[in-house]
Design an enzyme around this catalytic site. Structure first.
Site, PDB file in Angstrom:
ATOM      1  N   SER A 188       0.843  -1.187   0.000  1.00 35.23           N
ATOM      2  CA  SER A 188       0.000   0.000   0.000  1.00 35.23           C
ATOM      3  C   SER A 188       0.884   1.246   0.000  1.00 35.23           C
ATOM      4  CB  SER A 188      -0.944  -0.014   1.207  1.00 35.23           C
ATOM      5  OG  SER A 188      -1.811   1.096   1.190  1.00 35.23           O
TER       6      SER A 188
ATOM      7  N   TYR B  52      -4.191   6.600  -8.177  1.00 36.50           N
ATOM      8  CA  TYR B  52      -3.146   5.839  -7.476  1.00 36.50           C
ATOM      9  C   TYR B  52      -3.533   5.621  -6.018  1.00 36.50           C
ATOM     10  CZ  TYR B  52       1.297   4.941  -5.087  1.00 36.50           C
ATOM     11  OH  TYR B  52       2.285   4.405  -4.295  1.00 36.50           O
TER      12      TYR B  52
ATOM     13  N   LYS C 275      -4.528   2.116  -3.511  1.00 41.59           N
ATOM     14  CA  LYS C 275      -3.912   1.769  -2.232  1.00 41.59           C
ATOM     15  C   LYS C 275      -4.967   1.642  -1.127  1.00 41.59           C
ATOM     16  CE  LYS C 275       0.059   1.697  -4.184  1.00 41.59           C
ATOM     17  NZ  LYS C 275       0.685   0.396  -4.466  1.00 41.59           N
TER      18      LYS C 275
ATOM     19  N   SER D  95      11.207   7.385  -5.607  1.00 42.85           N
ATOM     20  CA  SER D  95      10.696   6.341  -6.486  1.00 42.85           C
ATOM     21  C   SER D  95      10.735   6.772  -7.940  1.00 42.85           C
ATOM     22  CB  SER D  95       9.255   5.998  -6.092  1.00 42.85           C
ATOM     23  OG  SER D  95       8.659   5.153  -7.043  1.00 42.85           O
TER      24      SER D  95
END
Length: 529
Positions: free
Chosen positions: A308, A331, A335, A389
């Protein structure tokens, strides 16, 4: 076909990782190797088998090459290796790094999570077919010259490449387990699958609100950012176009196809499919490997590890738009969906709804009828905290700026800024290596499941923390946030109540029902049954 190199070992851990070629997935793989050896609870003859999922054979070779190099460094010339040599010398024995590398094995497979047929194909291959890994490669994943050590064409007259990794003739046993490719391998079971692949679906950053948010409330702004610009309504390529296209299709053509909705196919959200639905189908079809035989000494199945995010909130995900096609936060919606599924998966009111999902006989991969009783796998949820990321659409300069702001947030007391992917992998790896019985004790045998997050102290030392989930709290128990629970909490967080937990459970059941309906619909569309 021959015996796999781990066949005669005392025990093994079979772990599958999606998105293993970069970011969190690669960090999980490399950290799992490190902690597998470092853990005092790992038996000295236990083997680790990593099944690495990427999207192409080239990425697979590159990933395995890098992990082989990582493994070599760990066991030959790292502080860990130095300590092992000292301990061996004190005990009057000799430390051999070659013996250590024999205990880690890399298997490479490919899948595109938005190509559902490729998901079914991979699952069938893992359950009913054979898999393998490429020969040794150079450090950057390219093929070694003909005759190089670590390849089937080995010749002793050719000098070994630095990364060939093996100097022995043959393709079995010791040599094979290190630098040589594996082939014709049957996977007997899966102990854990880590569903770390995914995408953000953002097309940019709204810079004026972003700068203002960082100035006004730095920690909250870079913990739960609200200034990312989504690609609203983005669809995955139609499944029929996957069959017609090949890997050489250019990006522009793929984007054009993704905007087309085929009349015989329901729409499939790109972010939803990449983050949730592809994984959802994969885990279901792997039930024959994840469901373990029930024995007097073992009553545990495999682990399905969902990833998550810190950003999931109560206002994310609407049941009438479960794919987030009309959402400004697709997005974050995925999650939230993951949390609702995993945290309610063991509750009595939800079990009836999800029985078909865990039923081995309900999969397309089930080929071998058996009357033996099996133990179904359990679902767990983790998050990596905030790290640099590759899914964020930023160039290298802004990535460097972002990392610095993350560091400031950590200094200001945020526990959820590990920054580096390796540190962000601490929670997924901890959950993977922890004995299932111990983990079940921590989660009240499913009644009080938690979201386990990667965290650090202000100095960057890693730790695992339970993380609050809106409506569920830390573990599905009513209680006020006190002491350490207040650290890293969202600014608008509300304590969980009996009513909010009950509502969370009801919503979880509805989500499961919709996901099962969608899975069955796509089985019909693709003609899988």
């Amino acid at each position: 076909m021959g015996l796999p190199p781990w066949e005669t070992s005392d025990s093994q851990l079979f772990a599958l990782i999606t998105g293993a070629n970069s970011g969190l997935g690669y960090a999980v793989a490399s950290r799992m190797i490190d902690e597998f050896f470092a853990s005092p609870s790992t038996p000295p003859k236990k083997h680790l088998i990593l099944i690495l999922c990427t999207r192409s054979p080239l990425k697979t070779r590159f990933t395995i090459s890098n992990l082989r190099a990582h493994l070599r460094k760990l066991v030959d010339y790292s502080p860990f290796a130095t300590k092992q040599r000292q301990q061996a010398k004190a005990a009057g024995t000799e430390y051999r790094w070659e013996h250590m590398v024999q205990r880690v094995h890399f298997i490479g497979v490919e899948v595109d999570l938005c190509d559902l047929r490729s998901v079914y194909k991979l699952a069938d291959r893992l359950v009913n077919g054979t898999v393998g890994s490429p020969d040794a490669t150079t450090y950057d994943g390219t093929r070694l010259p003909h005759g190089s050590p670590g390849t089937g064409s080995y010749s002793k007259d050719i000098q070994q490449d630095r990364w060939a990794l093996s100097t022995e003739i043959g393709t079995s046993g010791f040599s094979r387990s290190w630098g040589w490719g594996l082939s014709g391998i049957r996977i007997p079971r899966l102990d854990v699958i880590i569903l770390s692949a995914g995408m953000g679906g953002w097309v940019g950053v709204d810079w004026i609100p972003a700068i203002w948010a960082v100035i006004v409330d730095t920690v909250e702004a870079v913990s739960r950012p609200k200034f990312k610009i989504p690609n609203v309504g983005a669809l995955a390529k139609s499944q029929s176009s996957f069959q017609k296209s090949n890997s050489q299709d250019d990006e522009a053509t793929q984007q054009l196809l993704s905007e087309q909705e085929k009349p015989d196919e329901p729409p499939l959200g790109e972010v939803f499919c990449s983050n949730v639905f592809g994984h959802y189908i994969l885990a279901h079809e792997l039930m024959p490997l994840l469901s373990h035989p029930s024995t007097p000494t073992s009553q545990v199945g495999g682990k399905i590890m969902w990833v998550s995010s810190l950003e999931a909130a109560a206002n994310h995900l609407k049941l009438d738009d479960i794919q987030g096609l009309q959402s400004q936060t697709p997005y974050e919606d995925t999650k939230r969906l993951i949390e609702l599924m995993t945290l309610t998966s063991e509750l009595p009111s939800v079990k009836r709804v999800i029985e078909p999902y865990f039923d081995v006989e309900n999969t397309t991969t089930w080929k071998s009828p058996s009357e033996d009783e099996v133990v179904k796998p359990r679902l767990y949820v983790t998050h990596p905290g905030i790290f640099a990321s590759e899914i964020m659409p930023l160039n290298s300069f802004f990535v460097a700026v972002y990392k610095f702001i993350f560091l400031i947030a950590r200094w200001l007391g945020s526990p959820y800024h590990p920054i580096q992917p390796y540190k962000a992998a601490v929670a997924p790896v901890w959950l993977s290596l922890l004995e299932t019985e111990e983990l079940e004790e921590l989660e009240g045998h499913g009644a009080h499941k938690a979201k386990w997050g990667s965290a650090t102290d202000t100095s960057g030392n890693e730790k695992v923390m339970k993380t609050e989930v809106a409506g569920w709290g830390w573990d599905g128990i009513v209680g006020e946030a006190t002491g350490e629970k207040k650290i890293g909490r969202a600014r608008d967080a509300v304590d969980a109540t009996k009513e909010s937990i009950e509502d969370f459970e009801v919503t979880g059941a509805k989500v499961w029902k919709k996901m099962e309906e969608l899975r069955e619909e796509w089985e019909r569309v693709l003609g899988m049954k």
